[in-house]
Design an enzyme around this catalytic site. Structure first.
Site, PDB file in Angstrom:
ATOM      1  N   HIS A  99      74.520  43.506   4.924  1.00 29.14           N
ATOM      2  CA  HIS A  99      74.479  43.841   3.497  1.00 29.14           C
ATOM      3  C   HIS A  99      74.593  45.350   3.264  1.00 29.14           C
ATOM      4  O   HIS A  99      75.061  45.783   2.211  1.00 29.14           O
ATOM      5  CB  HIS A  99      73.193  43.319   2.844  1.00 29.14           C
TER       6      HIS A  99
ATOM      7  N   GLU B  88      77.470  38.114  -0.301  1.00 29.03           N
ATOM      8  CA  GLU B  88      76.855  37.146   0.609  1.00 29.03           C
ATOM      9  C   GLU B  88      77.863  36.603   1.610  1.00 29.03           C
ATOM     10  O   GLU B  88      77.531  36.372   2.778  1.00 29.03           O
ATOM     11  CB  GLU B  88      76.209  36.009  -0.178  1.00 29.03           C
TER      12      GLU B  88
ATOM     13  N   HIS C 146      75.137  33.288  -3.801  1.00 30.57           N
ATOM     14  CA  HIS C 146      75.418  32.577  -2.552  1.00 30.57           C
ATOM     15  C   HIS C 146      76.379  31.434  -2.855  1.00 30.57           C
ATOM     16  O   HIS C 146      76.156  30.684  -3.801  1.00 30.57           O
ATOM     17  CB  HIS C 146      74.136  31.999  -1.949  1.00 30.57           C
TER      18      HIS C 146
ATOM     19  N   HIS D  49      72.902  39.024   9.370  1.00 36.36           N
ATOM     20  CA  HIS D  49      73.278  38.850   7.981  1.00 36.36           C
ATOM     21  C   HIS D  49      72.726  39.994   7.134  1.00 36.36           C
ATOM     22  O   HIS D  49      73.477  40.652   6.417  1.00 36.36           O
ATOM     23  CB  HIS D  49      72.773  37.490   7.491  1.00 36.36           C
ATOM     24  N   GLU D  50      71.420  40.199   7.208  1.00 30.18           N
ATOM     25  CA  GLU D  50      70.810  41.205   6.326  1.00 30.18           C
ATOM     26  C   GLU D  50      71.294  42.610   6.641  1.00 30.18           C
ATOM     27  O   GLU D  50      71.518  43.412   5.726  1.00 30.18           O
ATOM     28  CB  GLU D  50      69.279  41.127   6.388  1.00 30.18           C
TER      29      GLU D  50
ATOM     30  N   ARG E 211      79.511  27.999   2.505  1.00 26.98           N
ATOM     31  CA  ARG E 211      78.911  29.039   3.343  1.00 26.98           C
ATOM     32  C   ARG E 211      79.199  28.742   4.804  1.00 26.98           C
ATOM     33  O   ARG E 211      79.423  29.654   5.594  1.00 26.98           O
ATOM     34  CB  ARG E 211      77.398  29.129   3.132  1.00 26.98           C
TER      35      ARG E 211
ATOM     36  N   ASP F 223      77.365  36.852   5.505  1.00 31.37           N
ATOM     37  CA  ASP F 223      77.404  35.665   6.367  1.00 31.37           C
ATOM     38  C   ASP F 223      78.402  35.858   7.506  1.00 31.37           C
ATOM     39  O   ASP F 223      78.100  35.590   8.672  1.00 31.37           O
ATOM     40  CB  ASP F 223      77.777  34.415   5.569  1.00 31.37           C
TER      41      ASP F 223
END
Length: 154
Positions: free
Chosen positions: A5, A61, A115, A1-2, A121, A65
């Site tokens: 980004h 986000e 988010h 996920h990170e 999500r 995800d």
């Protein structure tokens, strides 16, 4: 996920040294924007207590995800032979990350957050993962296996 980004709607504007400048070709930016639009519109179509999620606000986000779960699943599959049950458990573990109970007023505050609400999500992300639809035998054209309506950024 990170890690994803770094290539979302904001992260893509910075190079490997953290400098802000346009380092992608214009054709790449156009293709990215077209594909990201699908995710933005998808999330804008979701509602919580009769109020729409802000797909523009949640785009970064949602991209992270989706990219994160797809990369993690691909890496996990490379770790060895997996059974169908194990594949389903992989996605169940992702979904459980977002399990929780909140009062409706607290949930509504989430509509002003970068988010998406927990429910979306999970459902929004997994609806865009073909491996999820295969693992759970989701019928073609269903909410969790939208076929050609599925968003795919990467």
């Amino acid at each position: 996920h990170e890690m994803t980004h770094g290539f979302d709607d904001e992260g893509r504007k910075f190079d490997g040294l953290g400098r802000r400048h346009a380092w992608w070709k214009e054709s790449t930016v156009t293709a990215f924007d077209d594909r990201a639009k699908c995710i933005r519109e998808q999330f804008s179509g979701y509602q919580l207590h009769g109020k729409h999620v802000n797909g523009k606000l949640t785009l970064g986000e949602a991209i992270a995800d989706l990219g994160g779960v797809k990369m993690a699943h691909k890496a996990w599959r490379k770790g060895g032979q997996r059974t169908e049950a194990e594949d389903r458990l992989f996605f169940l573990a992702f979904a459980q990350t977002w399990c929780g109970v909140e009062r409706p007023k607290a949930e509504d505050q989430g509509l002003f957050d970068a988010h998406a609400p927990r429910k979306w999500r999970v459902r929004g992300t997994l609806a865009d993962v073909p491996a999820f639809a295969a693992a759970y035998s989701c019928p073609a054209g269903s909410a969790m296996n939208p076929g050609s309506a599925r968003c795919s950024l990467w």
